[in-house]
Write an enzyme that holds these catalytic residues in place. Sequence first.
Site, PDB file in Angstrom:
ATOM      1  N   THR A 120      50.891  10.714  17.312  1.00  0.00           N
ATOM      2  CA  THR A 120      49.541  11.069  17.758  1.00  0.00           C
ATOM      3  C   THR A 120      49.326  12.579  17.836  1.00  0.00           C
ATOM      4  O   THR A 120      48.233  13.024  18.167  1.00  0.00           O
ATOM      5  CB  THR A 120      49.286  10.506  19.171  1.00  0.00           C
ATOM      6  OG1 THR A 120      50.347  10.961  20.011  1.00  0.00           O
ATOM      7  CG2 THR A 120      49.258   8.989  19.166  1.00  0.00           C
ATOM      8  N   LYS A 121      50.350  13.362  17.566  1.00  0.00           N
ATOM      9  CA  LYS A 121      50.240  14.807  17.751  1.00  0.00           C
ATOM     10  C   LYS A 121      49.895  15.527  16.438  1.00  0.00           C
ATOM     11  O   LYS A 121      49.968  14.941  15.375  1.00  0.00           O
ATOM     12  CB  LYS A 121      51.551  15.343  18.332  1.00  0.00           C
ATOM     13  CG  LYS A 121      51.946  14.692  19.662  1.00  0.00           C
ATOM     14  CD  LYS A 121      50.896  14.879  20.748  1.00  0.00           C
ATOM     15  CE  LYS A 121      51.414  14.634  22.146  1.00  0.00           C
ATOM     16  NZ  LYS A 121      51.498  13.211  22.528  1.00  0.00           N
ATOM     17  N   ASN A 122      49.545  16.810  16.555  1.00  0.00           N
ATOM     18  CA  ASN A 122      49.096  17.564  15.365  1.00  0.00           C
ATOM     19  C   ASN A 122      50.174  17.642  14.289  1.00  0.00           C
ATOM     20  O   ASN A 122      49.900  17.511  13.103  1.00  0.00           O
ATOM     21  CB  ASN A 122      48.738  19.008  15.751  1.00  0.00           C
ATOM     22  CG  ASN A 122      47.444  19.092  16.534  1.00  0.00           C
ATOM     23  OD1 ASN A 122      47.017  18.112  17.145  1.00  0.00           O
ATOM     24  ND2 ASN A 122      46.806  20.241  16.511  1.00  0.00           N
TER      25      ASN A 122
END
Length: 321
Positions: A118-120
Amino acid sequence: MLALEVGPGDEVIMPSFTFVSSANSVVLRGAQVVFAEVDPVTLNLDPDDVEKRVTKRTKAVMPVHYAGVGCDMHAFAELSQKHGIRIVEDAAQAVDSQNGGRFLGTIGDIGCYSFHGTKNITCGEGGAFITNDDKIAERAEILAEKGTNRSAFLRGQVDKYSWVGCGSSCILSDILAAVLEVQLKKRQEIKQRRRVVWEAYAAALQALAEEHRIVLPHVPDECDHNYHIFYFRVASRDERDQLLKALQAEGIGATFHFVPLHSSSYGRTSLKNDQQLPITDRCSDTVIRLPLYPGLADQVDSLIDATPTTIGSMMSARKGA
Ligand SMILES: *Cc1c(COP(=O)(O)O)cnc(C)c1O
């Protein structure tokens, strides 16, 4: 928490408005989580409220850089000096963000990044541990290498390695590291594409914000952020629920978060947490997140056609009512 030797009897102060991992790290060590309020303008940990909760048992404070926008690290540095407590940055959302020209995660005693899906920047599951402190680094290497001094061996500092302490297996696999390396090389492109979407939302919702019908996210002047989350705030929980429904009916994957940890089922029952955190409750009740990922940069026109219209018409309906 292991690297700081946090254990039973110790307290660690953090926001209740965060993801469960921040608190699990402390609970797993048998230490006490103490929740503090967030600043309603940035949704970041409020240093003044933290100071009120410092006791003789406080071992560390954990600022969480919400949405990749930096906490007031000057205030936390002062607090740390004054009370002799460690700063552990939960920089899970803040890879490639800066505050006053310094990268988030590199300012406190320890910084933790997440490379979760879910992170960049992602490799599916993974993370990084950052520290400026040689003693902590030495301990962390051993902890991460299953309690062995293999890291020192690989650097040629010892001629064999063995079990020297307690530890676990925290090293990213080579296969995931290969994925992560490519992601890191695309850092600028990922950030730029996220920025296009973030700025399009902000521009499209500006009029509603000027009419005080919603509140847009605030990025302090000294912060350069990574466009991790686009959120805005509405007036009440009812309004949030109705708006989420309306957006989802339009096929826009809007969501809310976090259920504040002090009011979660585990927080109430097992942590026996009876803390009153009205500002946190109110923030959590009124946050709406809009979808944000690099691929959306290609659809930004249709996105900003649909989103503000849906939000705007619902808001006018409320005004009429
Ligand atoms: C994603 C996230 C974490 C957890 O990251 P993991 O890689 O799953 O350990 C912790 N804190 C915050 C604020 C997060 O958003």
